[in-house]
Enzyme design. Structure first.
Site, PDB file in Angstrom:
ATOM      1  N   HIS A   1      -0.020  -3.627   1.918  1.00  0.00           N
ATOM      2  CA  HIS A   1       1.116  -4.507   2.201  1.00  0.00           C
ATOM      3  C   HIS A   1       2.037  -3.825   2.656  1.00  0.00           C
ATOM      4  CE1 HIS A   1       3.680  -8.526   1.551  1.00  0.00           C
ATOM      5  NE2 HIS A   1       4.396  -7.402   1.464  1.00  0.00           N
ATOM      6  N   GLU A   2       2.614  -2.708   1.743  1.00  0.00           N
ATOM      7  CA  GLU A   2       3.744  -1.949   1.758  1.00  0.00           C
ATOM      8  C   GLU A   2       3.660  -1.191   2.919  1.00  0.00           C
ATOM      9  OE1 GLU A   2       6.223  -2.779   0.315  1.00  0.00           O
ATOM     10  OE2 GLU A   2       5.464  -4.227  -1.080  1.00  0.00           O
TER      11      GLU A   2
ATOM     12  N   GLY B   1       7.173  -4.658  -4.569  1.00  0.00           N
ATOM     13  CA  GLY B   1       7.285  -3.288  -3.781  1.00  0.00           C
ATOM     14  C   GLY B   1       8.342  -3.673  -2.805  1.00  0.00           C
TER      15      GLY B   1
ATOM     16  N   CYS C   1       6.047 -12.011  -0.224  1.00  0.00           N
ATOM     17  CA  CYS C   1       6.954 -10.995   0.587  1.00  0.00           C
ATOM     18  C   CYS C   1       8.259 -11.370   0.435  1.00  0.00           C
ATOM     19  CB  CYS C   1       6.593 -10.494   2.022  1.00  0.00           C
ATOM     20  SG  CYS C   1       7.423  -9.167   2.736  1.00  0.00           S
ATOM     21  N   LEU C   2       9.426 -10.038  -0.125  1.00  0.00           N
ATOM     22  CA  LEU C   2      10.383 -10.484  -0.298  1.00  0.00           C
ATOM     23  C   LEU C   2      11.265 -10.939   1.326  1.00  0.00           C
ATOM     24  CD1 LEU C   2      11.561  -7.771  -2.839  1.00  0.00           C
ATOM     25  CD2 LEU C   2      11.389 -10.386  -3.128  1.00  0.00           C
TER      26      LEU C   2
ATOM     27  N   GLN D   1      12.821  -3.308   5.318  1.00  0.00           N
ATOM     28  CA  GLN D   1      13.085  -4.787   4.565  1.00  0.00           C
ATOM     29  C   GLN D   1      14.542  -4.402   4.174  1.00  0.00           C
ATOM     30  OE1 GLN D   1       9.457  -4.730   1.817  1.00  0.00           O
ATOM     31  NE2 GLN D   1       9.772  -6.936   2.233  1.00  0.00           N
TER      32      GLN D   1
ATOM     33  N   HIS E   1       4.594  -2.722   6.557  1.00  0.00           N
ATOM     34  CA  HIS E   1       5.807  -2.913   6.647  1.00  0.00           C
ATOM     35  C   HIS E   1       6.180  -1.806   7.727  1.00  0.00           C
ATOM     36  CE1 HIS E   1       7.211  -6.556   4.664  1.00  0.00           C
ATOM     37  NE2 HIS E   1       6.537  -6.095   3.400  1.00  0.00           N
TER      38      HIS E   1
END
Ligand code: NI
Length: 194
Positions: free
Chosen positions: A146-147, A47, A104-105, A52, A150
């Site tokens: 999680h998303e 995701g 996480c990216l 991000q 952000h």
């Protein structure tokens, strides 16, 4: 379409509270969603939230995991298509929580054990302007939390209760299926990389 630069932990945009999108069907939002999907796929992510990619707007894209008992971590062919949500909302359905591994990216090459609510209802607007709502549990609920975090400027390490369980991926094998990992949780070995 374009592959966008992904912000890494330390960049202030990741700690910013993203702004509500007045018109989810606006052309610039369609473009942002398309670019975010391309960026997520290029990075092999589960995701991606708009912060991000340095855009503090309330937009997320993710692969909703197939609701299979063993569905986790890797995006696979069984998974439903990518879901893009604008101005998403999360409702926690009860107090039950569970722990699981996340990545996480924006926190590359690391993983950590994070507590999340087990059951949530999430909603939002799709890029074609339609309302979306769904109740999910387990790993799917973890991905969503999680998303959505952000968009409120929260990275998964900020949710961790034991920073001793923040590890480099190259050391992650120490925690895989070992008989001693029962203290992490109740057998939940979910992982995600968002
Ligand atoms: Ni993430």
């Amino acid at each position: 379409m374009a592959i966008l630069k992904i912000a890494r932990m330390g960049h202030p945009v990741l700690l910013q509270k993203a702004e509500k999108v007045p018109d989810p069907t606006a052309p610039e939002i369609q473009q942002l969603v398309a670019d975010m999907i391309e960026t997520m796929e290029d990075a092999h992510g589960r995701g991606l939230a708009a912060n991000q990619v340095h855009v503090a707007k309330r937009v997320v894209v993710f692969h909703p995991p197939a609701d299979l008992p063993d569905s986790e971590d890797e995006v696979d062919a069984e998974d439903p298509p990518v879901l893009a949500l604008i101005n998403p909302h999360l409702e926690v359905l009860d107090d039950e929580r569970e722990t699981g591994w996340e990545g996480c990216l924006s926190v590359p090459e690391m993983r950590g054990v994070v507590p999340r609510f087990s059951r949530v209802r999430y909603s939002g607007t799709t890029p074609d302007g339609k309302p979306f709502e769904r109740e999910v549990s387990g790993y799917h609920a973890r991905v969503v939390q999680h998303e959505f975090d952000h968009l409120d400027g929260i990275l998964y390490p900020m949710r961790m209760e034991d920073l001793g369980l923040l590890v480099f991926e190259s050391e992650f094998h120490h925690y895989l299926a070992s008989p001693n990992d029962n203290d992490l949780d109740e057998g939940d070995d979910d992982e995600t990389n968002d």
